[in-house]
Design a protein around this motif. Structure first.
Motif, mmCIF file in Angstrom:
data_model
loop_
_atom_site.group_PDB
_atom_site.id
_atom_site.type_symbol
_atom_site.label_atom_id
_atom_site.label_comp_id
_atom_site.label_asym_id
_atom_site.label_seq_id
_atom_site.Cartn_x
_atom_site.Cartn_y
_atom_site.Cartn_z
ATOM 1 N N GLY A 142 -3.677 3.903 -2.058
ATOM 2 C CA GLY A 142 -3.969 2.722 -2.882
ATOM 3 C C GLY A 142 -3.275 1.511 -2.309
ATOM 4 O O GLY A 142 -2.468 1.623 -1.384
ATOM 5 N N THR A 184 -3.025 -3.239 -2.933
ATOM 6 C CA THR A 184 -3.349 -4.357 -3.812
ATOM 7 C C THR A 184 -4.774 -4.854 -3.560
ATOM 8 O O THR A 184 -5.244 -4.822 -2.421
ATOM 9 N N ILE A 185 -5.410 -5.307 -4.637
ATOM 10 C CA ILE A 185 -6.750 -5.871 -4.452
ATOM 11 C C ILE A 185 -6.674 -7.398 -4.366
ATOM 12 O O ILE A 185 -7.679 -8.054 -4.177
ATOM 13 N N GLN A 221 0.813 -1.214 0.000
ATOM 14 C CA GLN A 221 0.000 0.000 0.000
ATOM 15 C C GLN A 221 0.851 1.270 0.000
ATOM 16 O O GLN A 221 1.979 1.271 0.463
ATOM 17 N N SER A 275 -2.981 -4.975 -8.862
ATOM 18 C CA SER A 275 -3.474 -6.353 -8.882
ATOM 19 C C SER A 275 -2.338 -7.193 -9.453
ATOM 20 O O SER A 275 -1.803 -6.873 -10.513
ATOM 21 N N ASP A 315 -6.016 5.106 -10.773
ATOM 22 C CA ASP A 315 -5.802 5.120 -9.325
ATOM 23 C C ASP A 315 -4.419 4.553 -8.938
ATOM 24 O O ASP A 315 -3.583 4.290 -9.796
ATOM 25 N N LYS A 331 2.650 3.432 -10.770
ATOM 26 C CA LYS A 331 1.726 3.756 -9.664
ATOM 27 C C LYS A 331 2.419 4.659 -8.634
ATOM 28 O O LYS A 331 1.776 5.492 -7.996
ATOM 29 N N ASN A 361 -4.086 1.692 -7.194
ATOM 30 C CA ASN A 361 -4.267 0.297 -6.770
ATOM 31 C C ASN A 361 -3.481 -0.667 -7.655
ATOM 32 O O ASN A 361 -3.170 -0.356 -8.807
ATOM 33 N N ILE A 381 -9.522 -2.622 1.581
ATOM 34 C CA ILE A 381 -9.177 -3.362 0.374
ATOM 35 C C ILE A 381 -9.237 -4.824 0.784
ATOM 36 O O ILE A 381 -8.611 -5.221 1.760
#
Ligand code: KG4
Ligand code: ZN
Length: 381
Positions: free
Chosen positions: A178, A180-181, A164, A233, A229, A278, A231, A371
């Protein structure tokens, strides 16, 4: 002016805290490291007098991930030994300690409970204040332990269990930009290494194999890059790697050394590109809050990756903000960072008592929706 903490007898008096120093005992057991540390804090800075870490890697390696029950039992068996060793190494006794800081979450609940119950017992039996620390705060405050960085600063936690971006406004206020999902980046490196027959932990093994590889040979996705954003994945990237590997296995019946190097290099490049892009977005958001003494810090095992580290350094140079990567032993899980997070609370008189509960999830920023990522090392809070 804050309450004096150097002597229990002056509990009711107000003193200038600057005259004193404090010794904090830190305890960490939220994942697969049983750790204890004695930290001295004083107006000039902090001194780690001891930091003992017992890693459980060997206990879990045959299972391909951390087994919560095994971890909890191992913590419970070792915690008193580790605490004793930390006191002995620091050449102090429990009577010299001013407060006990212990990870109270987030993490694997059995492990957190092992440390927290031990710390509660120690606090009651020695009459020392107890401070339940958010493990993520330990990581996020590390730049202040090592470099006295001023608030607000930006930190990226990238490890096997965390991922994060946080703006650290003060010791108790964090803003998540943001995260990780699904998987954490270290977890993705570990899974990729397993797939390629490389050893664990996977990050260093992939980095090494990638040195001789062609990062352009395999076209892997850059997940969520098209979203504006901060975030991440990583699980789709791992699946894409699996498809490339399976394609080669079908065609050739196995992988040549060159294939492993090229797959490693392509995978590392994809991870790198997403993390760098990011980070640029996160820095731009952070710059809206402050344009004085700006700092971007990284923490977590993945921060050891030279390619990622080098590029983040370059980005910060271009953006004219300070870049900070604490020494690796403070980036990975340890109890000195827990002791430091406890020290910041201690200096503000923010203690807990024995009613404090262990928390498997504990977001640092509770204004934003959680999240829901979860993986081999527990929830990504
Ligand atoms: O912070 P850490 O020691 O422990 C926890 O996650 O609790 O991080 C370990 C993670 C592992 O997943 C490991 O593969 C990754 O950090 N890692 C790396 C590198 N060194 C360690 N990933 C990429 N490149 C590296 N050089
Ligand atoms: Zn951690």
């Amino acid at each position: 002016m804050l309450k004096c903490y150097s002597d229990a007898a002056c509990d009711t008096m107000e003193h200038n805290m600057d005259l004193h120093k404090a010794l904090i005992l830190g305890i960490e057991s939220s994942c697969d490291d049983t750790a204890a540390s004695v930290l001295e804090v004083n107006p000039k800075g902090s001194k780690i007098k001891s930091s003992i870490v017992y890693n459980q890697f060997n206990l879990h390696k045959e299972y391909g991930g951390v087994v919560p029950e095994i971890a909890a039992r191992a913590h419970a068996e070792l915690i008193d030994v580790v605490v004793e060793k930390s006191l002995k190494t620091a050449k102090v006794a429990m009577t010299d300690i001013n407060a006990i800081g212990v990870t109270a979450g987030p993490g694997l609940i059995g492990g957190v409970l092992s440390g927290l119950m031990f710390a509660k017992g120690l606090s009651v039996s020695t009459n020392k204040p107890l401070i339940g620390v958010n493990h993520l705060a330990g990581h996020a405050l590390t730049p202040r332990l090592t470099n006295k960085v001023a608030f607000p600063y930006l930190v990226l936690l990238v490890s096997g269990g965390h991922c994060q971006f946080l703006i650290v406004h003060n010791y108790n206020e964090y803003e998540r930009l943001g995260g990780t999902i699904d998987d954490a980046p270290g977890e993705a490196f570990d899974k990729a290494a397993r797939l390629l027959g490389l050893q664990q932990p996977g990050g260093p093994a992939i980095e090494e194999a990638a040195k001789k590889g062609d990062s352009n040979r395999f076209d892997l996705p850059r997940p969520l890059l098209n979203r504006e954003d901060c975030n991440f994945s990583f699980s789709g990237l791992k699946t894409a790697l699996m498809r490339k590997q399976a394609g080669l296995m079908d065609k050739q019946g196995g992988l040549f050394k060159k294939d492993v190097s090229d797959l490693s290099a392509s995978f590392q490049q994809a991870m790198h590109d997403v993390i760098i892009e990011k980070s640029i977005r996160a820095i731009d958001l952070y710059s809206k809050f402050t344009n004085e003494n700006q700092t971007f810090a990284i923490a977590g095992g993945v921060a050891a990756n030279e390619k990622i580290r080098y590029s983040l350094q370059k980005v910060c140079k271009t953006k004219k903000i300070d870049f900070l990567a604490p020494p690796l032993e403070l980036c990975t899980d340890n109890a000195a960072i827990i002791a430091y997070a406890a020290a910041e609370r201690f200096l503000h008189g923010a203690y807990d008592d024995t009613t404090i509960s262990a928390r498997p999830r504990w977001p640092l920023d509770n204004k934003k929706p959680a999240i829901l990522g979860s993986g081999k090392k527990g929830s990504k809070a």
